[in-house]
Design an enzyme around this catalytic site. Sequence first.
Site, mmCIF file in Angstrom:
data_model
loop_
_atom_site.group_PDB
_atom_site.id
_atom_site.type_symbol
_atom_site.label_atom_id
_atom_site.label_comp_id
_atom_site.label_asym_id
_atom_site.label_seq_id
_atom_site.Cartn_x
_atom_site.Cartn_y
_atom_site.Cartn_z
ATOM 1 N N ASP A 139 12.836 23.954 -20.671
ATOM 2 C CA ASP A 139 12.026 24.349 -19.522
ATOM 3 C C ASP A 139 12.906 24.480 -18.267
ATOM 4 O O ASP A 139 14.065 24.015 -18.243
ATOM 5 C CB ASP A 139 10.947 23.279 -19.304
ATOM 6 N N ASP B 282 2.366 30.102 -19.078
ATOM 7 C CA ASP B 282 1.546 28.892 -19.158
ATOM 8 C C ASP B 282 0.074 29.242 -19.273
ATOM 9 O O ASP B 282 -0.758 28.353 -19.428
ATOM 10 C CB ASP B 282 1.761 28.010 -17.920
#
Length: 728
Positions: free
Chosen positions: A459, A532
């Site tokens: 990430d 997301d």
Amino acid sequence: MTLRPPLHLRCAGTSLVLDLPDDRFPVVRHWGPDLGEVDGDDLADAARAGATSPGANTAWITNDLPILPLAHLGWSARPAVALSRTDGTAFSPHPAVFAHEQDAEDGPAGTTRIVRSTGADPVHDLTLGTEVRLEPSGLVRVRAWVRDDRPADAEGADLVVGELTPVMPVPDDADELLDTTGHHVLERRLVRTPFTPGARLRESWEGRSGHDAVTWLAAGRAGFGWRSGRIHGVHLAWSGNTRHLALNTASGRRLLGAGELLLPGEVALGPGRTYTSPWVVFSWGQGLDALAHRSHAWLRSLPSHPSRPRPVLLNTWEAVYFDHDLDKLKVLADAAAQVGIERYVLDDGWFGSRRDDTSGLGDWHVSPEAWPGGLEPLVEHVHALGMEFGLWFEPEMINADSDLARAHPEWILSDGAGGAPEHRHQRVLDLAAPGAREYLYGAISALVERLGIAYLKWDHNSPLLATGHEVADPVAGRPGAAAVHDQTLALYRLLDDLHERFPDLEIESCAGGGGRIDLGIMERVQRVWASDCIDAHDRQDIQRGTALLLPPELVGAHVGSGRAHTTLRDLDLDFRAGTALWGHMGVEWDLTEADESARERLASIIALHKGLRGLLHSGLTVHADLPDDDALRIEGVVAPDGSDALFEIASLGQLLTWPASPRPLPGLDPARRYRVRLAAPAYPGLGLRAGWMDGGVTLPGSYLSATGLALPVLHPDHLVLVRATAVD
Ligand code: DGJ
């Protein structure tokens, strides 16, 4: 300018005709459709055929525009090279001594044709160079470099590089541009703008390709679509700051180009040092699908491309967030295995003091507080259920409240005057600082080895803003100087080192969703997290935009819970799973809360995906051009040999007319006949059925691609899957 016969390079339906003059970098005479069996001598008059006004200097450069246009040649628009020495000299580089050489490289997908050129500028003590590669996919990759030729003992007046932006010409009838934009939870929305005089400049200043990344900056005749129009596009294969340029000049030339966006003083070359630009990737096609197929084919030819079936995964993030509890996560693993999950990925929250997002980033050791027995009990449980184990990291980021930040404040990138802004309570670790990359490599490797980790979710939530080195890195860094360039190279090196040590390890590029998706990172990762946003309605668009660059097997697509966490939209499982099925499928949902019938249905769609993934993950992506694009989508994959295809017909809203007239199934082989039938049971919410849905139909590919099928009446946010199998 002395010309020898031009070079005609051909591949995958593409011709690239280059003049290699003795006073400039290669001049592109043609880039686009295959010209057939013509050789250089046949094209000897190409330069004269393009010239209109041989006497005028500006016409000269307009007609003989090299891939690095420079002012001394008469180019009065934006030059491809910006640099100068610290004393102000060499502001207008003037390469005068040219050499061009041809080369070829054989790879698994075929032969790459290469042209390398150098242009020495003895007056300013520097050399510029370019490399042009025509890849077997028909993709053209170009990079440029500049070297400071001063003798090793020269002092002062370093060469400060501002930009190197190679360009390629596009046809003058290209009057519309297409690229993508977006933000967190809404990445890669298509945007069209007129290609008017002047420049369209798309830049990323956030140290990553960004949620608003351009994907391709493409130009074509207004109205081009997925299947129609000649389109040319450019993409920068780089994960730091980027610049994409579409230039419509007063002289009539239309150009596409790209380069690294360098911060002031970021690259300053000393004697003998070289700066090389990232690869600037050019693609063209009849329709956007064809343009995209070239990058798909190139990615599929890379050694880093996954070679085995893509394991369906479960990611724990939206199931438990930071609430890590061994018993709960084991029950979740049981439920995952029951529905057919093959890889279980533990997301954020397992390390250091990371019980929420305010602390612990950087402390890459298992938290004894959250995991008193270590991660082993979970990992062993997951392995015993026959699943692989994956783990979340965010290696480039650091919370100020972490042991790492307390031990190494000098490893945090800063502007030298109090620091860069925090984003999600995090700062950025200087991967080029002595010891920092080694620390990460050691910590990650130890866990991969000890736990038998198959997969890293990597990430990267914070943009890199006002980020400079606090300390000098032994190679490139100077304390106080901008650090995004060094950071990007150090990241690549870290990923490369990990892959070298663990050749089977898969890595996913995530940056708060789809904030780092580019062909630079894609040489080093096996998956991206597209967004997301797991809301299947929005995902239809996000996946469509991502498909411009990446084939489906590299794009993470998850089935979320009934109510989408990021939009609060409620969607049927069939639509959620039917949307996720098109990528590298996964689940991100607390299955312990799902009732038995939902789990059974999910299991059946996962099984369907497994049966189809061979086709889904090797085929050519296709999209129909539809008049009511906002309300309806028909897209799919067609096997490269045309023998098989899968389509989705998806409704995203109400159609203005009802019932809809027949719509095409794009990309089928016109010379074959296909048996077309539903691939998934009709959904309960289905309204009027189309005739072909009962038992299927057999029709020529030419008819199906041009005219197609009547549609069932789908309620908004429903889809059906359609299989077309060649019968002869
Ligand atoms: C942002 C990612 O995009 C999410 O999937 C999740 O991993 C969180 N970070 C964790 O903090």
